[in-house]
Scaffold this motif. Structure first.
Motif, short mmCIF file in Angstrom:
data_model
loop_
_atom_site.label_atom_id
_atom_site.label_comp_id
_atom_site.label_asym_id
_atom_site.label_seq_id
_atom_site.Cartn_x
_atom_site.Cartn_y
_atom_site.Cartn_z
N HIS A 28 0.82 -1.21 0.00
CA HIS A 28 0.00 0.00 0.00
C HIS A 28 0.86 1.26 0.00
CE1 HIS A 28 -3.06 -2.90 1.36
NE2 HIS A 28 -3.96 -2.01 0.97
N CYS A 29 0.29 2.32 -0.59
CA CYS A 29 0.88 3.64 -0.49
C CYS A 29 0.00 4.48 0.43
CB CYS A 29 0.97 4.31 -1.87
SG CYS A 29 2.37 3.76 -2.86
N ILE A 30 0.62 5.17 1.36
CA ILE A 30 -0.10 6.05 2.27
C ILE A 30 0.19 7.49 1.85
CG2 ILE A 30 -0.47 6.76 4.66
CD1 ILE A 30 0.69 4.00 5.46
N TYR A 31 -0.85 8.21 1.49
CA TYR A 31 -0.71 9.61 1.09
C TYR A 31 -0.92 10.48 2.34
CZ TYR A 31 -0.83 8.24 -3.83
OH TYR A 31 -0.53 7.70 -5.06
N HIS A 32 0.15 11.10 2.79
CA HIS A 32 0.08 12.01 3.93
C HIS A 32 -0.20 13.41 3.37
CE1 HIS A 32 1.94 9.15 6.86
NE2 HIS A 32 2.43 8.64 5.74
N THR A 33 -1.34 13.97 3.70
CA THR A 33 -1.77 15.23 3.11
C THR A 33 -2.07 16.27 4.19
OG1 THR A 33 -4.20 14.98 3.08
CG2 THR A 33 -2.94 13.79 1.39
N LEU A 34 -2.36 17.47 3.76
CA LEU A 34 -2.73 18.55 4.68
C LEU A 34 -4.04 18.25 5.39
CD1 LEU A 34 -1.88 21.64 2.44
CD2 LEU A 34 -0.55 20.79 4.38
N ASN A 35 -4.83 17.34 4.80
CA ASN A 35 -6.17 17.05 5.34
C ASN A 35 -6.30 15.64 5.91
OD1 ASN A 35 -7.22 19.63 4.43
ND2 ASN A 35 -7.10 18.79 2.35
N GLY A 36 -5.18 14.97 6.11
CA GLY A 36 -5.25 13.63 6.66
C GLY A 36 -4.48 12.62 5.84
N GLU A 37 -4.66 11.34 6.16
CA GLU A 37 -3.95 10.26 5.49
C GLU A 37 -4.93 9.40 4.69
OE1 GLU A 37 -1.77 7.97 8.30
OE2 GLU A 37 -0.58 9.68 9.02
N TYR A 38 -4.46 8.93 3.52
CA TYR A 38 -5.27 8.08 2.67
C TYR A 38 -4.40 6.91 2.19
CZ TYR A 38 -8.09 12.32 2.60
OH TYR A 38 -8.83 13.42 2.98
N ARG A 39 -4.97 5.70 2.32
CA ARG A 39 -4.23 4.49 1.98
C ARG A 39 -4.81 3.86 0.72
NH1 ARG A 39 -1.41 0.47 5.08
NH2 ARG A 39 -1.66 1.83 6.90
N GLN A 40 -3.93 3.47 -0.18
CA GLN A 40 -4.37 2.84 -1.42
C GLN A 40 -3.46 1.65 -1.75
OE1 GLN A 40 -5.89 4.47 -5.53
NE2 GLN A 40 -3.71 4.86 -5.43
N TYR A 41 -4.08 0.59 -2.27
CA TYR A 41 -3.30 -0.56 -2.75
C TYR A 41 -2.58 -0.13 -4.02
CZ TYR A 41 -2.16 -5.36 -4.07
OH TYR A 41 -1.50 -6.51 -4.39
N GLN A 42 -1.25 0.03 -3.95
CA GLN A 42 -0.51 0.64 -5.05
C GLN A 42 0.99 0.47 -4.82
OE1 GLN A 42 -0.85 4.92 -5.11
NE2 GLN A 42 -0.61 5.06 -7.33
N THR A 43 1.75 0.44 -5.90
CA THR A 43 3.21 0.42 -5.78
C THR A 43 3.74 1.85 -5.75
OG1 THR A 43 3.58 0.42 -8.18
CG2 THR A 43 3.30 -1.74 -7.11
N MET A 44 4.94 2.02 -5.19
CA MET A 44 5.57 3.34 -5.18
C MET A 44 5.86 3.80 -6.60
SD MET A 44 6.73 5.99 -3.73
CE MET A 44 6.97 5.78 -1.97
N LYS A 45 6.23 2.89 -7.47
CA LYS A 45 6.52 3.24 -8.85
C LYS A 45 5.29 3.87 -9.52
CE LYS A 45 8.29 1.36 -13.21
NZ LYS A 45 8.78 0.13 -13.90
N SER A 46 4.11 3.31 -9.24
CA SER A 46 2.87 3.84 -9.80
C SER A 46 2.56 5.22 -9.25
CB SER A 46 1.72 2.88 -9.49
OG SER A 46 0.49 3.42 -9.92
N ALA A 47 2.75 5.41 -7.94
CA ALA A 47 2.51 6.72 -7.32
C ALA A 47 3.47 7.76 -7.87
CB ALA A 47 2.66 6.61 -5.81
N GLU A 48 4.71 7.37 -8.02
CA GLU A 48 5.73 8.29 -8.55
C GLU A 48 5.41 8.70 -9.98
OE1 GLU A 48 10.57 8.61 -8.13
OE2 GLU A 48 9.67 6.65 -8.52
N SER A 49 4.90 7.77 -10.75
CA SER A 49 4.52 8.06 -12.13
C SER A 49 3.35 9.04 -12.19
CB SER A 49 4.16 6.76 -12.86
OG SER A 49 3.72 7.02 -14.17
N ALA A 50 2.36 8.84 -11.30
CA ALA A 50 1.18 9.71 -11.28
C ALA A 50 1.54 11.14 -10.90
CB ALA A 50 0.15 9.15 -10.31
N LEU A 51 2.61 11.30 -10.10
CA LEU A 51 3.01 12.63 -9.62
C LEU A 51 4.23 13.17 -10.37
CD1 LEU A 51 2.53 11.90 -5.83
CD2 LEU A 51 1.15 13.48 -7.21
#
Length: 235
Positions: A155-178
């Motif tokens: 899972h990737c945990i997105y730490h944001t200004l409004n809280g945390e969100y967890r998604q089943y995902q690879t770091m490579k995929s998150a890095e690509s999206a951003l």
């Protein structure tokens, strides 16, 4: 979240514009943050990145046109809209790349028409949002609101200004999206938004109140990416 500044010396006129923005955001389910400044000097001293600035032209101490010139030295991209009682002043707005102008008194229909137009430009200019699928819902995140992304297991945990969100995902995929949005890895498990890095001390990056470990293999690339960001170059 759309960050809006109102720079208006008349508290009455500022309240009218603020009420129009709130009415529109309620009607269209739009998340906005509104900051009101009653003089241009304070606005410039406390300036932080806004998406839209409504600037009165006729103000004491520092008028809106001169304030806009100084604003452009700080921020070339913010959408600037002049608020004026006389249309002829608005023509000068081209000198500071003003997007539009509104003539007082401001009616809600006129405001809503122009604001819809502004949102269209904002949608074209803003980075694409990231959609997170959690266990219970879909969440839309603006890249600027993400502090860092942490990978744990599958899972990737997105730490944001409004809280945390967890998604089943690879770091490579998150890095690509951003990609292209000022993010860089400080180690194999953390992808950091460079706009939220407060400082780097030794092998630690301080991000939004969190101390994140920088790995030796990633140290050089991460430091270079942060230096480029500070110099105005996207990594």
């Amino acid at each position: 979240m759309i960050d809006i500044a109102i720079v208006e010396d008349s508290k009455e006129q500022a309240a009218v514009l603020e009420s129009h923005i709130k009415a529109y955001s309620t009607e269209h389910k739009l998340a906005v943050s509104i900051s009101v400044f009653y003089d241009a000097i304070t606005f410039l001293e406390k300036y932080s990145a806004f998406h839209i600035v409504y600037m009165d032209i006729m103000m004491p101490m520092l008028n809106g046109m001169d304030a806009a010139k100084l604003l452009r030295e700080k921020d070339e991209k913010v959408i600037l809209i002049f608020v004026t009682t006389m249309r002829q002043y608005a023509i000068q707005g081209y000198e500071v790349s003003a997007y539009d102008f509104i003539v007082k008194p401001i009616s809600y229909p006129e405001f809503a028409l122009k604001f819809t137009k502004v949102l269209g430009k904002l949608d074209r200019d803003l980075p694409a949002d990231v959609f997170i699928r959690t266990d219970t819902s879909f969440v839309r995140l603006a890249p600027k609101d993400i502090l860092y992304v942490e990978v744990k297991g599958h899972h990737c945990i997105y730490h944001t200004l409004n809280g945390e969100y967890r998604q089943y995902q690879t770091m490579k995929s998150a890095e690509s999206a951003l990609s292209g949005q000022c993010f860089a890895r400080c180690n194999n498990f953390l992808l950091v938004n460079l706009t939220h890095v407060d400082r780097i001390e030794g092998m630690t990056a301080y991000v939004g109140g969190s101390a994140l470990q920088i790995s030796h293999p990633r140290r050089k690339a991460f430091s270079e990416a942060f230096s480029q960001y500070m110099g105005g170059i996207k990594p």
